[in-house]
Design a protein around this motif. Structure first.
Motif, PDB file in Angstrom:
ATOM      1  N   ARG A   1      39.253  33.475  41.103  1.00 23.69           N
ATOM      2  CA  ARG A   1      40.116  34.298  40.255  1.00 23.69           C
ATOM      3  C   ARG A   1      39.776  34.117  38.787  1.00 23.69           C
ATOM      4  O   ARG A   1      39.918  35.042  37.985  1.00 23.69           O
TER       5      ARG A   1
ATOM      6  N   ALA B   1      36.900  36.386  38.205  1.00 24.26           N
ATOM      7  CA  ALA B   1      37.364  37.776  38.206  1.00 24.26           C
ATOM      8  C   ALA B   1      38.094  38.106  36.909  1.00 24.26           C
ATOM      9  O   ALA B   1      37.878  39.169  36.315  1.00 24.26           O
TER      10      ALA B   1
ATOM     11  N   TYR C   1      37.385  40.985  34.143  1.00 17.19           N
ATOM     12  CA  TYR C   1      38.375  41.967  33.695  1.00 17.19           C
ATOM     13  C   TYR C   1      38.468  41.982  32.171  1.00 17.19           C
ATOM     14  O   TYR C   1      38.523  43.040  31.540  1.00 17.19           O
TER      15      TYR C   1
ATOM     16  N   PHE D   1      40.248  43.575  43.241  1.00 17.68           N
ATOM     17  CA  PHE D   1      39.267  43.486  42.166  1.00 17.68           C
ATOM     18  C   PHE D   1      38.777  44.881  41.779  1.00 17.68           C
ATOM     19  O   PHE D   1      38.770  45.254  40.608  1.00 17.68           O
TER      20      PHE D   1
END
Length: 287
Positions: free
Chosen positions: A125, A128, A132, A212
């Motif tokens: 995460r 990810a 982002y 995602f």
């Protein structure tokens, strides 16, 4: 803040009976005069009762409607001119709220608690979230330090302008951040350190992978779709041109695959143009 009574703290919670009392009590100790609203999102344990006994005002959903639905319900009920959103699982420290409010007083419309690398739930995460942040920074031409943080302080009137955009069951922080940037509102980031979750967080390939991809497209469609679609269209054009060059040299002809790639690049680019117009209409408001 000079007037703590103008601040409401909204805490979405689902099955947090073991920690919600501590969260509310620390909030009450740190900011005695703020309004504390706990939105119980269909908990099957005693979250609502524990939060109420700890001193919070509690609103309950009969069944789980999602984090976004709880956030919207809390924003509608909040009486303060400023709303602070934080999680009910104990990850966010109420002692950080005065720093968020102080940054808000500088003239910002939203201040986000930006987590450091050690505060991520898992390595997957964390990777990810960094992706982002970089994608959103590219889309907005602004440095976004934490796109998905649920710990933030906002001006209530401006936040409510975008309630219709917030989904019920999906991550609201991405949506509201991109909406604020699109509207030209000022967004600032204040470094925080979030506590680790209890237990081990595992990356789920299918579920987290779909999430995602959805966040990536949400970032694009909420701000500037053409910035997402144009590079994709250009990629298909390059693939078509490359394949045409290869087949021309090897076979001396133009193939269906090249035609498909060129056609796809045009379609994707046109989708971006149409999406850009839809996005502009989405944010059009009556003064």
């Amino acid at each position: 803040m000079s007037a703590e009574g103008s601040v409401s703290v909204v805490i979405p919670a689902r099955n947090e009976a073991g920690v919600i009392a501590g969260v509310v009590q620390r909030l009450r100790y740190t900011l005695p005069e703020v309004e504390i609203l706990v939105v119980d999102d269909g908990s099957t344990d005693e979250t609502a009762m524990v939060a109420r006994d700890a001193g919070a005002t509690v609103f309950s959903h009969r069944h789980g409607m999602g984090n976004g639905a709880a956030i919207k319900a809390g924003a509608r009920k909040a009486q303060g001119e400023i709303i602070v959103f934080m999680d009910g699982d104990g990850q966010h420290d109420p002692a950080d709220i005065p720093r968020l409010l102080a940054r808000l007083e500088e003239g910002h419309d939203m201040v986000v608690g930006a987590r450091d690398g050690a505060s991520q739930a898992s390595v997957g995460r964390g990777i990810a979230n960094r992706f982002y942040n970089r994608l959103a920074s590219y889309m907005t031409n602004q440095r976004i330090q934490d796109l998905t943080s649920g710990f933030r302080a906002v001006r209530a009137d401006k936040f409510r302008e975008f309630l219709y955009l917030l989904p019920n069951g999906f991550s609201y922080p991405t949506t509201i951040t991109m909406a604020f940037f699109r509207a030209g509102y000022s967004v600032a980031y204040e470094p925080i350190q979030a506590a680790k979750r209890i237990g081990k967080s595992h990356l789920r390939i299918v579920k987290d992978g779909v999430r995602f991809l959805l966040i990536i497209f949400k970032i694009g469609t909420l701000y500037s779709p053409l910035k997402l679609f144009a590079p994709l269209a250009f990629l298909f054009f390059l693939l078509g041109a490359g394949w045409y060059g290869f087949t021309l040299m090897s076979e001396g002809r133009f193939t269906n695959m090249s035609a498909l790639m060129f056609t796809t690049s045009i379609i994707v680019f046109m989708m971006g143009l149409v999406s850009e117009q839809i996005t502009a209409l989405l944010y059009k408001r009556d003064d």
